[in-house]
Design an enzyme around this catalytic site. Structure first.
Site, PDB file in Angstrom:
ATOM      1  N   GLY A  13      83.474  56.943 130.180  1.00 26.79           N
ATOM      2  CA  GLY A  13      83.220  57.780 128.938  1.00 26.79           C
ATOM      3  C   GLY A  13      82.242  56.753 128.502  1.00 26.79           C
ATOM      4  O   GLY A  13      82.264  56.646 127.229  1.00 26.79           O
ATOM      5  N   ASN A  71      76.774  70.488 127.816  1.00 30.36           N
ATOM      6  CA  ASN A  71      77.230  69.219 128.111  1.00 30.36           C
ATOM      7  C   ASN A  71      76.199  68.717 129.069  1.00 30.36           C
ATOM      8  O   ASN A  71      75.188  68.948 128.742  1.00 30.36           O
ATOM      9  CB  ASN A  71      77.512  70.592 129.918  1.00 30.36           C
ATOM     10  CG  ASN A  71      78.077  69.143 131.430  1.00 30.36           C
ATOM     11  OD1 ASN A  71      78.802  68.380 131.258  1.00 30.36           O
ATOM     12  ND2 ASN A  71      77.715  69.661 132.441  1.00 30.36           N
ATOM     13  N   HIS A 105      74.609  66.433 132.520  1.00 25.81           N
ATOM     14  CA  HIS A 105      73.935  66.728 133.470  1.00 25.81           C
ATOM     15  C   HIS A 105      72.426  65.441 133.924  1.00 25.81           C
ATOM     16  O   HIS A 105      71.697  65.981 133.587  1.00 25.81           O
ATOM     17  CB  HIS A 105      73.836  68.323 134.346  1.00 25.81           C
ATOM     18  CG  HIS A 105      73.724  67.932 135.790  1.00 25.81           C
ATOM     19  ND1 HIS A 105      75.065  67.942 136.691  1.00 25.81           N
ATOM     20  CD2 HIS A 105      72.999  68.402 136.766  1.00 25.81           C
ATOM     21  CE1 HIS A 105      74.590  68.326 137.781  1.00 25.81           C
ATOM     22  NE2 HIS A 105      73.212  68.683 137.227  1.00 25.81           N
TER      23      HIS A 105
END
Ligand code: GRF
Length: 194
Positions: free
Chosen positions: A20, A112, A114
């Protein structure tokens, strides 16, 4: 697309499964005066995710979803998203694949991060694959999520140099630093200029 009108902050849910650090970084950014978004909800697919500690630290609602049954789990998630009036979902190290149905419901509202220069190295193990291919650069990409894995429209990318002595671990660290800069920038970009 969701656009911040400059007065009302956009509500964000961050989905995690592990450490996180991107979550922490997005929270910090959201707390800045000029930020146009607020993190209202953290969804974790893992009850032991370290990232859940940031929910406690920053007083953000968290929900652990066990993912034994995908359709049931996604129904629960959708309920939470409605409860918290979530406009945008940020995936940040979320290790589950969202169903087509779910993605369609939130079309254009899921992003997202990546750890590669997409379209190169979709999926896992991106660092070692870039090193093995003797690439000079790797990097990170923030992209919209569509029904194909790591294939949605690219929002922003950052190149990171690969050095001869790099191991996957060293490279991962160098890329992660850039992720922390890139994710808030990408979010800001889609909220001000979709
Ligand atoms: C990052 O490398 C991100 O690119 C990938 O998962 C990792 C998450 O790291 N999708 P963290 O949990 O944010 O520290």
């Amino acid at each position: 697309m969701i656009k911040s009108d400059g007065f009302k902050k956009v509500n964000i849910a961050v989905f995690i499964s592990g450490t996180g650090t991107n979550l922490k970084n997005l929270i910090k950014f959201s707390l800045k005066k000029k930020s146009n978004f607020k993190i209202n909800l953290i969804i974790s697919s893992n009850s032991k995710a370290k990232g859940l500690n940031y929910a406690i630290k920053y007083g953000i609602k968290k929900k652990v979803i066990n993912y034994v049954d995908i359709s049931f789990s996604e129904k629960k998630i959708l309920k939470e998203l409605r409860n918290y009036k979530i406009n945008i979902i940020c995936l940040a190290g979320f290790m589950k694949i969202l169903s087509k149905n779910f993605i369609k419901k939130f079309k254009g509202k899921i992003i997202n991060i990546h750890p590669s220069l997409l379209p190169k190295y979709k999926g896992l193990n991106t660092y070692q694959r870039a090193i093995d291919n003797k690439d000079k650069y790797s990097g990170c990409t923030v992209h919209y999520v569509n029904v194909k894995l790591d294939s949605g429209k690219i929002i922003l990318q950052k190149k990171v140099r690969i050095f001869k002595k790099d191991t996957a671990q060293i490279l991962a660290k160098r890329i992660l630093k850039q992720e922390h800069l890139l994710y808030p920038r990408a979010l800001k970009k889609i909220l001000t200029n979709p």
